[in-house]
Structures are given as structure tokens and as C-alpha cells.
Write an enzyme that holds these catalytic residues in place. Structure first.
Site, short mmCIF file in Angstrom:
data_model
loop_
_atom_site.label_atom_id
_atom_site.label_comp_id
_atom_site.label_asym_id
_atom_site.label_seq_id
_atom_site.Cartn_x
_atom_site.Cartn_y
_atom_site.Cartn_z
N GLY A 172 -4.87 -7.50 4.19
CA GLY A 172 -4.03 -7.08 5.30
C GLY A 172 -4.78 -6.14 6.22
N GLY A 407 -36.51 -15.29 27.93
CA GLY A 407 -35.57 -14.16 27.87
C GLY A 407 -35.65 -13.47 26.52
C1 HXC Z 1 3.00 -1.33 -4.11
C2 HXC Z 1 1.68 -2.66 -5.38
C3 HXC Z 1 1.10 -3.22 -4.24
C4 HXC Z 1 1.54 -2.75 -2.98
C5 HXC Z 1 0.20 -4.13 -5.95
N1 HXC Z 1 1.11 -3.27 -6.42
N2 HXC Z 1 0.17 -4.12 -4.61
N3 HXC Z 1 2.63 -1.73 -5.31
N4 HXC Z 1 2.48 -1.81 -2.96
N5 HXC Z 1 0.99 -3.19 -1.86
C6 HXC Z 1 1.42 -2.99 -7.81
C7 HXC Z 1 2.10 -4.14 -8.50
O1 HXC Z 1 3.48 -4.08 -8.27
C8 HXC Z 1 1.76 -3.87 -9.95
O2 HXC Z 1 2.60 -2.85 -10.40
C9 HXC Z 1 0.37 -3.30 -9.87
O3 HXC Z 1 0.20 -2.84 -8.52
C10 HXC Z 1 -0.70 -4.30 -10.15
O4 HXC Z 1 -0.46 -5.45 -9.37
P1 HXC Z 1 -0.47 -6.92 -9.99
O5 HXC Z 1 0.20 -7.79 -9.02
O6 HXC Z 1 0.06 -6.89 -11.38
O7 HXC Z 1 -2.03 -7.18 -10.08
P2 HXC Z 1 -2.82 -8.50 -9.76
O8 HXC Z 1 -2.19 -9.66 -10.45
O9 HXC Z 1 -4.24 -8.20 -10.06
O10 HXC Z 1 -2.65 -8.75 -8.20
C11 HXC Z 1 -3.16 -7.83 -7.26
C12 HXC Z 1 -2.66 -8.18 -5.86
C13 HXC Z 1 -1.13 -8.27 -5.83
C14 HXC Z 1 -3.28 -9.51 -5.44
C15 HXC Z 1 -3.19 -7.08 -4.94
O11 HXC Z 1 -0.59 -7.14 -6.47
C16 HXC Z 1 -0.58 -8.38 -4.45
O12 HXC Z 1 -0.61 -9.45 -3.84
N6 HXC Z 1 -0.05 -7.26 -3.98
C17 HXC Z 1 0.56 -7.20 -2.67
C18 HXC Z 1 -0.50 -7.23 -1.61
C19 HXC Z 1 0.06 -7.04 -0.22
O13 HXC Z 1 0.73 -7.94 0.30
N7 HXC Z 1 -0.13 -5.83 0.33
C20 HXC Z 1 0.30 -5.50 1.59
C21 HXC Z 1 -0.80 -6.04 2.50
S1 HXC Z 1 -0.50 -5.62 4.14
P3 HXC Z 1 3.10 -2.71 -11.91
O14 HXC Z 1 4.07 -1.60 -11.87
O15 HXC Z 1 3.67 -4.03 -12.26
O16 HXC Z 1 1.88 -2.41 -12.69
C22 HXC Z 1 -1.29 -4.23 4.33
C23 HXC Z 1 -1.11 -3.73 5.69
C24 HXC Z 1 -2.00 -2.60 6.00
O17 HXC Z 1 -1.91 -3.69 3.53
C25 HXC Z 1 -1.64 -2.24 7.39
C26 HXC Z 1 -2.61 -1.36 8.03
C27 HXC Z 1 -2.24 -1.14 9.44
#
Ligand code: HXC
Length: 517
Positions: A172, A407
Site C-alpha cells: 500500500g 549526444g
Molecule cells: C492491523 C494487522 C495488519 C494491519 C496485519 N495485521 N496487517 N493488523 N492492521 N494492516 C495483523 C493480523 O491481524 C495478525 O494479527 C498479525 O498482524 C499477523 O498477520 P497475519 O495475517 O496472520 O500474517 P501473514 O499471514 O503473514 O500475512 C501478512 C499480511 C496480511 C500479508 C501483511 O496480514 C495482510 O494482508 N494484512 C493487511 C495488509 C493491508 O491491507 N494493509 C493495509 C495496506 S494500505 P493476529 O492478532 O491474528 O496475530 C496501507 C496504506 C498506507 O498501508 C497509506 C499511506 C498513505
């Protein structure tokens, strides 16, 4: 003896223990199972032993019972400062074991604090990224938190070196912090970067693609150029960061550290006199020349897998860090295309910002022709390299090894755009066009009307080569300061760097230029 209450000390100790455990032993095991080190293990490997001083170990985010989040000491990121070979650096290391290393308000405040310190004291900032991105439970606050970091990345740019290591997810908008930093390292198979992940890609474009194929280390090192280095694991990645830091000054007011590798300045390499093949269409490996002339044959190549027709990297001459830019005749004949221009332009600007002299080794047949390059904006991209060289005020040296045509000759740090010292080997060919192309144009009529056009073209090409494809016309004009023998290249470059040490350039005041982005 002291008079601090026993239970106060106990409380402190238990808070520290909780912080040190991060998300707990189960999560730490998960991290190790994925081949990743923990955030603390990474810091230990990055910094000199025992040098880490942590800030905000006890800082927590706000518990948000409505979203089920609780307070974690440290809030998913470890921050502080320590030394690399005795020189201070600031560091943040995201802890994936706590809420996936996701970034919210407190987490961001911790990062911003070390970034502010780094800029104030003038020390590099190194970010170890391993995060699920914006903490979803904190909503727009976590977006604001990213904005605070991005702004600091921009303000620190050109003030202190900024290095990013991607050691897990970075997805993201989160990718835009590493994108602004000077150098990005990725770990093969365990890190990825993308603006939108595989799920969104599938929904929007119906394309199935894995995270690795969409934004893994190989993709960003070879295709997109987003990352500069790919390393097989966390340990090697952190070791390379330490190596890079040793080439760099701590800030833009300082010079890079002088490191004496005990390699005599007068050392000559007779083999260089045989490097360039007699046949101009034959190729050779520019890296042989690079390692031959640098102190101790040590060269740290930047972007080694991207736009390989140009080579950029750090080495030392007489102990002093130099930024080296070289055409690579062994890849695409060393032609300048859009990717090579942008790669080199950003490198030149980094070196100029941080007082690192530029050394250019030139063997360039020209800019890459064709609709693909033209439509892709080679005019705009080539102009970036031209712009970057012209605005560079650090000591600038060029050695023309073989081709310097058109160039591309001008753009590759020629005398005409402000290079301080221009050398050429006797094998140099400096002209507007290559001999065959030139003969085809200027003798077209004569060739077409002759009884044997092919033979006439060959004769005219040879005549043109004799007359123009050499360094002597340029040397007569003073465009080349001296024609040097290949084996003396190292010594001549070191002597030039010595006398250029006090170089100063005055420029008219302006807010900033407008590089053709
Ligand atoms: C809160 C999060 C999180 C998030 C992961 N976790 N991402 N908590 N906010 N963004 C938590 C999960 O709930 C989980 O908690 C723990 O972290 C580990 O994640 P898993 O999913 O079990 O791990 P894994 O299978 O290795 O997958 C990792 C991952 C996935 C691929 C990163 O967690 C994921 O897709 N997360 C969401 C990513 C996302 O969409 N982020 C926002 C992007 S937009 P528990 O309690 O179960 O251990 C962004 C915008 C930035 O970032 C903007 C800037 C301007």
C-alpha cells in the site's frame, strides 16, 4: 546503595521484559519459521555489538477496546541509535510479531522521533521494514501517521543518507517511504513491495499473480528498479548495509570517511593496455577495468541487476570514496537507454548531495534508437542524466576508454557540461556518429553512384575512422586534458582527485531547479 523503591524497580523490570518479548514466543517462532529474524535480532546484527540505545521502549499505542486492540509496549516498532564501525546511525525496526508490525499513531511517532534526531545531529537513518501497513483499527489516524513519515523522508533527503531494508511485507502507501529513501535493500523470498496486493489485482484486472511475482526482490531489482540490492537472507542484507555505510558521510556537511586499504596510488596494471580489443565491434567487460583501478579491487555496485548497460557504484581511490559511473560494453554494447539514464541520474544526484566525487568511465555508442525508446520518453529520461551531471558541483572526472559518440558523449560527463578533468585512452573514438553511420550519410551520393557501393562504403568508413575515430581531434581542442596510457589510469585519477579537493563552485540563488522528472 540507592533509595529507589524495590517495587518500582520490579515494575520497570517487568515492563522491560514484556517489551523485549514483543508479540510473544509463539509469534517469534512464526517469524523464525518464515526464515525471518526478529526486529531486535536484526538491530543486533546491524549495529556494533552493545552499541544500541533504545528510545520509547515503554511507549504504547492507545488501547481501542471498540476495535479489540490492546496496548503493547513499543507499539510494534523498535527505535533508537547505535554505531556502525564506530559511527552513529539512527534506526527503526518494525516488529511483525506485534499486530503484524502495522503502523499507527504511536508507532509513527516513534519513527518520527528518531528521524528528527538523525537530521538534527546529522547521522544516517536506517529503516528495517516488516509491516502489514496502515493499522486498520486506527483508520485515518494511521494514514496521517504515514504522511508524517513521508514528509520527514523528503526533508531529510540530501541532508542525511536514508536507507531502507524490506524484510517482510511492505504494501500500500507504505511503499512510498522506502521509495523516497536513497537505497533500498530487499531480502529474497521473504519480502515484497506493492501498491496493491494480489487480491486487489485479481478483483480489478482478473489476473492471478503471487506476491513474489508481483513485488518480490527479483522483480524490484531486475525490472522496476525500485530496489537497489537483493540479498538471500536477513543476515547478509544487514551486513551489506554496514558495508554501504562505510562509503558514505554521515551528512551533507561532511566528507565520507577516508579508509586506507594500503593500495599504492602509483600501482600500475599492465594488463589494462590489452583490455580494449583491436576490433571495435568486439566487446570486453568494463568491470575488469573498475576493479583494476580501485583501491583493493573493492567495488560496491548499486543496482547490479537493473539496466546493466550502465554500472554505478562506490569504490575508493587513494582512500577517498568515489561514485563510479561506467558504460558496460558487454551489455547492449553499453548504449544509453531510458532505464540506464534514470539509474545513473539518481546515483549522480546522490553523490553530489553527499560530497562524493564522480568518476565516469566511458564507452558509449550513443542513445538507443527505436520507437520503443522514443515513445517511452528517452528524451525526457536522457535529459535527467544530462541535468544531473551539469548540476553536480563535486569533483568530476571522465576517462574515455573507447567510444564517445554523439549526444551520449556530451551527456556522459564531458568537458562541455562541467567535468573538471577529461582523460582519453589512445583507443578512444570521439565523434558525432560511428564511422559506418557517418560515412553512409556524408558520402551517400558517392557511395550510391559508385560501381561497387558496398566496397565504397567500406573504404569511406575506414577513411572516416582514420580521420575522426580517435582522441586527437578532441585533445587538440582541449576537450580532452590528456591522452593517457591505460596502465596509468589509477594514478592519474588519484592525482586529479587530490588537486580537486578544494574545488568550490558558486551558483546563482534559486529555490530549486526543475529536473525533467
Ligand atoms: C492491523 C494487522 C495488519 C494491519 C496485519 N495485521 N496487517 N493488523 N492492521 N494492516 C495483523 C493480523 O491481524 C495478525 O494479527 C498479525 O498482524 C499477523 O498477520 P497475519 O495475517 O496472520 O500474517 P501473514 O499471514 O503473514 O500475512 C501478512 C499480511 C496480511 C500479508 C501483511 O496480514 C495482510 O494482508 N494484512 C493487511 C495488509 C493491508 O491491507 N494493509 C493495509 C495496506 S494500505 P493476529 O492478532 O491474528 O496475530 C496501507 C496504506 C498506507 O498501508 C497509506 C499511506 C498513505
Amino acid at each position: 546503595m540507592h533509595n529507589i523503591a524495590h517495587n518500582t524497580l520490579e515494575k520497570l523490570e517487568s515492563m522491560r521484559q514484556e517489551a523485549l518479548l514483543g508479540g510473544g514466543s509463539q509469534k517469534i517462532d512464526d517469524q523464525h519459521r518464515k526464515g525471518k529474524l526478529t526486529a531486535r535480532e536484526r538491530i543486533d546484527l546491524l549495529l556494533d555489538e552493545g552499541s544500541f540505545e533504545e528510545f520509547d521502549q515503554l511507549k504504547t499505542g492507545r488501547a481501542r477496546p471498540e476495535t479489540g486492540t490492546r496496548e503493547f509496549p513499543g507499539d510494534g516498532v523498535i527505535t533508537g541509535h547505535g554505531t556502525i564501525d564506530g559511527r552513529e546511525v539512527f534506526v527503526f525496526s518494525q516488529d511483525f510479531t506485534i499486530m503484524g508490525g502495522s503502523l499507527g499513531e504511536a508507532h509513527s511517532q516513534k519513527i518520527c522521533k528518531v528521524m528528527d534526531h538523525a537530521v538534527r545531529v546529522g547521522a544516517p537513518i536506517i529503516g528495517l521494514n516488516d509491516s502489514g501497513g496502515a493499522r486498520i483499527q486506527e483508520g485515518v489516524e494511521s494514514l496521517a501517521a504515514y504522511g508524517e513519515i513521508f514528509s520527514r523522508n523528503v526533508m531529510a533527503s540530501g541532508v542525511v543518507p536514508q536507507i531502507s531494508c524490506i524484510m517482510g511485507p511492505c504494501a500500500g502507501g507504505a511503499v512510498y517511504s522506502p521509495a523516497i529513501t536513497d537505497f533500498t535493500f530487499m531480502v529474497d523470498q521473504s519480502s515484497y513491495m506493492f501498491v496493491t496486493g494480489p487480491n486487489v489485482v485479481k478483483t480489478v484486472t482478473h489476473q492471478e499473480i503471487s506476491a513474489e511475482d508481483l513485488g518480490g526482490a527479483a522483480v524490484h531489482n531486475q525490472k522496476s528498479g525500485v530496489a537497489h540490492f537483493a540479498l538471500p537472507n536477513d543476515i547478509l542484507c544487514l551486513r551489506e548495509v554496514r558495508r554501504l555505510i562505510n562509503y558514505l558521510p554521515s551528512n551533507n556537511r561532511q566528507r565520507p570517511p577516508i579508509i586506507n586499504l594500503r593500495d599504492p596510488a602509483e600501482r600500475v596494471d599492465p594488463a589494462l593496455d590489452y583490455l580494449v580489443p583491436a576490433n571495435p565491434n568486439q566487446t570486453y567487460d568494463m568491470k575488469i577495468l573498475i576493479t583494476s583501478i580501485l583501491d583493493g579491487a573493492e567495488f560496491m555496485e548499486i543496482h547490479p541487476h537493473f539496466a546493466r548497460n550502465i554500472i554505478c557504484g562506490f569504490g575508493r581511490l587513494g582512500g577517498q570514496t568515489i561514485g563510479l559511473i561506467a558504460n558496460q560494453p558487454a551489455v547492449l554494447a553499453g548504449v544509453l537507454d531510458s532505464l540506464a539514464s534514470v539509474k545513473a541520474a539518481r546515483f549522480v544526484r546522490f553523490c553530489d548531495a553527499f560530497n562524493i566525487p564522480l568518476v565516469c568511465l566511458e564507452d558509449v555508442p550513443g542513445f538507443m534508437p527505436g520507437p520503443e525508446q522514443e515513445h517511452g520518453g528517452i528524451i525526457r529520461h536522457g535529459a535527467k542524466l544530462l541535468y544531473a551531471f551539469v548540476e553536480a558541483t563535486v569533483p568530476r572526472l571522465t576517462v574515455i576508454i573507447r567510444k564517445g559518440y554523439g549526444g551520449a558523449y556530451v551527456v556522459m560527463n564531458s568537458k562541455h557540461i562541467g567535468c573538471d578533468i577529461n582523460f582519453a585512452w589512445p583507443t578512444a573514438e570521439i565523434a558525432v556518429l560511428g564511422p559506418k553511420g557517418a560515412a553512409e550519410i556524408i558520402y551517400r551520393k558517392e557511395i550510391n553512384e559508385s560501381p561497387d557501393p558496398a566496397q565504397t562504403l567500406a573504404r569511406k568508413t575506414d577513411e572516416y575512422r582514420q580521420m575522426h575515430a580517435n582522441p586527437f581531434l578532441a585533445a587538440k581542442q582541449g576537450f580532452i586534458d590528456d591522452v593517457i596510457l591505460p596502465h596509468e589510469t589509477r594514478h592519474r585519477l588519484i592525482r586529479s582527485l587530490q588537486f580537486l579537493e578544494g574545488k568550490q563552485v558558486n551558483q546563482p540563488p534559486r529555490k530549486h531547479g526543475n529536473i525533467p522528472l
